[in-house]
Design a protein around this motif. Structure first.
Motif, short mmCIF file in Angstrom:
data_model
loop_
_atom_site.label_atom_id
_atom_site.label_comp_id
_atom_site.label_asym_id
_atom_site.label_seq_id
_atom_site.Cartn_x
_atom_site.Cartn_y
_atom_site.Cartn_z
N GLN A 40 71.98 23.95 22.40
CA GLN A 40 73.26 23.24 22.33
C GLN A 40 73.04 21.76 22.07
O GLN A 40 73.81 21.12 21.36
N GLU A 41 71.94 21.21 22.60
CA GLU A 41 71.67 19.78 22.49
C GLU A 41 70.84 19.41 21.27
O GLU A 41 70.83 18.27 20.85
N GLY A 42 70.08 20.38 20.72
CA GLY A 42 69.16 20.06 19.62
C GLY A 42 68.29 21.25 19.27
O GLY A 42 68.77 22.23 18.73
N PHE A 43 67.00 21.19 19.63
CA PHE A 43 66.11 22.32 19.35
C PHE A 43 64.90 22.28 20.28
O PHE A 43 64.62 21.27 20.93
N GLN A 44 64.19 23.41 20.33
CA GLN A 44 62.93 23.53 21.05
C GLN A 44 61.91 24.18 20.12
O GLN A 44 62.27 24.95 19.24
N GLN A 70 71.13 13.14 21.01
CA GLN A 70 72.02 12.68 22.07
C GLN A 70 73.22 11.89 21.55
O GLN A 70 74.33 12.08 22.02
N THR A 71 72.99 10.98 20.64
CA THR A 71 74.09 10.22 20.03
C THR A 71 73.77 10.05 18.56
O THR A 71 72.71 10.42 18.09
N GLN A 72 74.68 9.41 17.83
CA GLN A 72 74.43 9.14 16.41
C GLN A 72 73.18 8.28 16.22
O GLN A 72 72.54 8.32 15.19
N ASN A 73 72.86 7.45 17.23
CA ASN A 73 71.75 6.50 17.12
C ASN A 73 70.56 6.83 18.02
O ASN A 73 69.57 6.11 17.99
N ARG A 74 70.66 7.88 18.85
CA ARG A 74 69.60 8.15 19.81
C ARG A 74 69.13 9.59 19.74
O ARG A 74 69.90 10.52 19.95
N PHE A 75 67.84 9.76 19.48
CA PHE A 75 67.17 11.06 19.47
C PHE A 75 66.14 11.04 20.59
O PHE A 75 65.36 10.10 20.71
N ARG A 76 66.15 12.05 21.43
CA ARG A 76 65.19 12.12 22.54
C ARG A 76 64.31 13.33 22.34
O ARG A 76 64.79 14.42 22.04
N PHE A 77 63.00 13.15 22.51
CA PHE A 77 62.11 14.29 22.51
C PHE A 77 61.19 14.21 23.72
O PHE A 77 60.89 13.14 24.23
N PRO A 100 77.14 18.74 23.85
CA PRO A 100 76.65 19.27 22.57
C PRO A 100 75.90 18.18 21.80
O PRO A 100 76.03 17.00 22.07
N ALA A 101 75.12 18.63 20.84
CA ALA A 101 74.39 17.70 19.97
C ALA A 101 75.37 16.82 19.22
O ALA A 101 76.45 17.25 18.84
N ALA A 102 74.98 15.57 19.03
CA ALA A 102 75.81 14.61 18.29
C ALA A 102 75.87 15.02 16.82
O ALA A 102 74.99 15.70 16.31
N SER A 103 76.91 14.59 16.15
CA SER A 103 77.03 14.83 14.71
C SER A 103 77.05 13.49 13.99
O SER A 103 77.03 12.44 14.60
N ASN A 104 77.09 13.54 12.66
CA ASN A 104 77.08 12.32 11.84
C ASN A 104 75.91 11.41 12.23
O ASN A 104 76.08 10.21 12.44
#
Length: 109
Positions: A40-44, A70-77, A100-104
């Motif tokens: 829902q948030e991204g991928f594994q 997480q947001t349009q400007n923030r990716f967390r791994f 849910p995962a951010a869009s745009n």
């Protein structure tokens, strides 16, 4: 022409200053095993260590990569050992991501 050490670090001076001179060959690191699993948030992804000389020792052969848009400007791994839970320093101002995962997105992964 590049020169590689026993631990796999290669040195190849380049005329382009934007290209790193020191790098690891393509047989170092990890590879995705079994593809990406959408969440829902991204991928594994499960990553399996390639058989190559160890740089620091005590390598974990299988790790779990968890990614969140997480947001349009923030990716967390996050990279963890799925076989052994380890201590993680708690942060009083940063809670777990829920939603849910951010869009745009303004970035590409």
């Amino acid at each position: 022409q590049s020169l590689c050490t026993l631990r796999g670090c290669c040195w190849s001076p380049q005329s382009d200053t934007n290209v790193p001179w020191c790098f690891f060959s393509s047989n170092h690191g990890y590879q995705v095993d079994g593809g990406l699993r959408t969440t829902q948030e991204g991928f594994q992804a499960t990553l399996t260590r390639l058989s190559s000389p160890s740089l620091f020792g005590n390598d974990i052969n299988t790790v779990l990569l968890t990614a969140e848009y997480q947001t349009q400007n923030r990716f967390r791994f996050k990279i963890t050992d799925p076989q052994m839970r380890r201590f993680e320093v708690p942060h009083e101002h940063v809670g777990p991501f829920s939603g849910p995962a951010a869009s745009n997105l303004k970035y590409k992964v």
